[in-house]
Scaffold this motif. Structure first.
Motif, PDB file in Angstrom:
ATOM      1  N   ILE A  43       0.892  -1.163   0.000  1.00 60.98           N
ATOM      2  CA  ILE A  43       0.000   0.000   0.000  1.00 60.98           C
ATOM      3  C   ILE A  43       0.923   1.204   0.000  1.00 60.98           C
ATOM      4  N   VAL A  46      -2.519   6.498   0.436  1.00 59.54           N
ATOM      5  CA  VAL A  46      -3.945   6.467   0.750  1.00 59.54           C
ATOM      6  C   VAL A  46      -4.456   7.889   0.769  1.00 59.54           C
ATOM      7  N   ALA A  48      -7.742   9.083   2.154  1.00 57.30           N
ATOM      8  CA  ALA A  48      -8.973   8.693   2.849  1.00 57.30           C
ATOM      9  C   ALA A  48      -9.994   9.823   2.866  1.00 57.30           C
ATOM     10  N   TRP A  65      -9.266   7.010  -2.269  1.00 56.44           N
ATOM     11  CA  TRP A  65      -8.624   5.881  -2.922  1.00 56.44           C
ATOM     12  C   TRP A  65      -7.439   5.347  -2.127  1.00 56.44           C
ATOM     13  N   VAL A  66      -7.008   4.162  -2.541  1.00 53.95           N
ATOM     14  CA  VAL A  66      -5.800   3.520  -2.015  1.00 53.95           C
ATOM     15  C   VAL A  66      -4.960   3.124  -3.223  1.00 53.95           C
ATOM     16  N   GLU A  67      -3.657   3.387  -3.161  1.00 54.44           N
ATOM     17  CA  GLU A  67      -2.751   2.964  -4.232  1.00 54.44           C
ATOM     18  C   GLU A  67      -1.932   1.767  -3.773  1.00 54.44           C
ATOM     19  N   ASP A  85     -10.959  -2.369   5.175  1.00 60.20           N
ATOM     20  CA  ASP A  85     -10.780  -1.346   6.200  1.00 60.20           C
ATOM     21  C   ASP A  85     -11.054  -1.954   7.573  1.00 60.20           C
ATOM     22  N   ARG A 105      -4.554   2.449  -8.636  1.00 58.42           N
ATOM     23  CA  ARG A 105      -5.338   3.208  -7.671  1.00 58.42           C
ATOM     24  C   ARG A 105      -6.721   2.580  -7.587  1.00 58.42           C
ATOM     25  N   TRP A 127     -13.248   4.619   3.627  1.00 59.64           N
ATOM     26  CA  TRP A 127     -12.121   4.965   4.490  1.00 59.64           C
ATOM     27  C   TRP A 127     -12.495   6.114   5.418  1.00 59.64           C
ATOM     28  N   ALA A 134      -5.954   0.302   6.480  1.00 56.44           N
ATOM     29  CA  ALA A 134      -6.115  -0.431   5.222  1.00 56.44           C
ATOM     30  C   ALA A 134      -5.249  -1.686   5.328  1.00 56.44           C
ATOM     31  N   GLU A 147      -1.638  -0.201   6.278  1.00 53.55           N
ATOM     32  CA  GLU A 147      -1.360   1.236   6.420  1.00 53.55           C
ATOM     33  C   GLU A 147      -2.391   1.790   7.383  1.00 53.55           C
TER      34      GLU A 147
END
Length: 156
Positions: A43, A46, A48, A65-67, A85, A105, A127, A134, A147
């Motif tokens: 990760i 993020v 959030a 989003w989360v990458e 989450d 992403r 999030w 995450a 994360e």
């Protein structure tokens, strides 16, 4: 040649063969151990708290989003992997190959999946803006990376 010298030669040959096998096997074992220290997929970022008002519009949802980044040179198929989450919201990856040295992403809202952007197709935020965790798990259920952010959490 005496029986004892023949036995010594056989023993020496066996020891030499064992040393060669050990020398060949050791680097592979050491390499495998090194791979487990740094996640192959991590990760990497993020977001959030989507910028602007949280009005649950698709635009706002997709700004959350989360990458994930693949740190290897080889593509990794994320089929069956899960991103979740702290509240238990889960996104299960379909048949998606993350190319080597690439980032994807994962957006919360609706959209059309591409090589660089995937969509959870949700109509609510996932999030927590202030505090969440995450977790990325592989297809065997093993935690690959986490994360955390916000109060009571320490960034890794």
């Amino acid at each position: 040649m005496s029986a004892s010298s023949t036995a010594r030669r056989i023993a020496a040959t066996a020891l030499a063969a064992g040393a060669i096998v050990s020398a060949v096997a050791l680097p592979a074992a050491a390499h495998d151990h090194d791979d487990r220290r740094a996640p192959k997929v991590e990760i990497s970022r993020v977001q959030a708290d989507s910028p602007g008002r949280d009005n649950r519009s698709n635009r706002s949802l997709n700004a959350e989003w989360v990458e994930l980044t693949n740190n290897t040179r080889h593509a990794i198929n994320l089929k069956g992997w899960v991103l979740k989450d702290e509240d238990g919201h889960r996104y299960r990856f379909g048949d998606y190959r993350l190319n080597g040295r690439s980032t994807v992403r994962i957006h919360t809202g609706e959209g059309r999946d591409t090589r660089t952007d995937l969509y959870q197709d949700r109509r609510n935020y996932v999030w927590d803006n202030h505090s969440d965790k995450a977790t990325l798990k592989n297809d065997r259920g093993r935690t690959v990376d986490t994360e955390t952010w916000g109060r009571h959490h320490h960034r890794r």
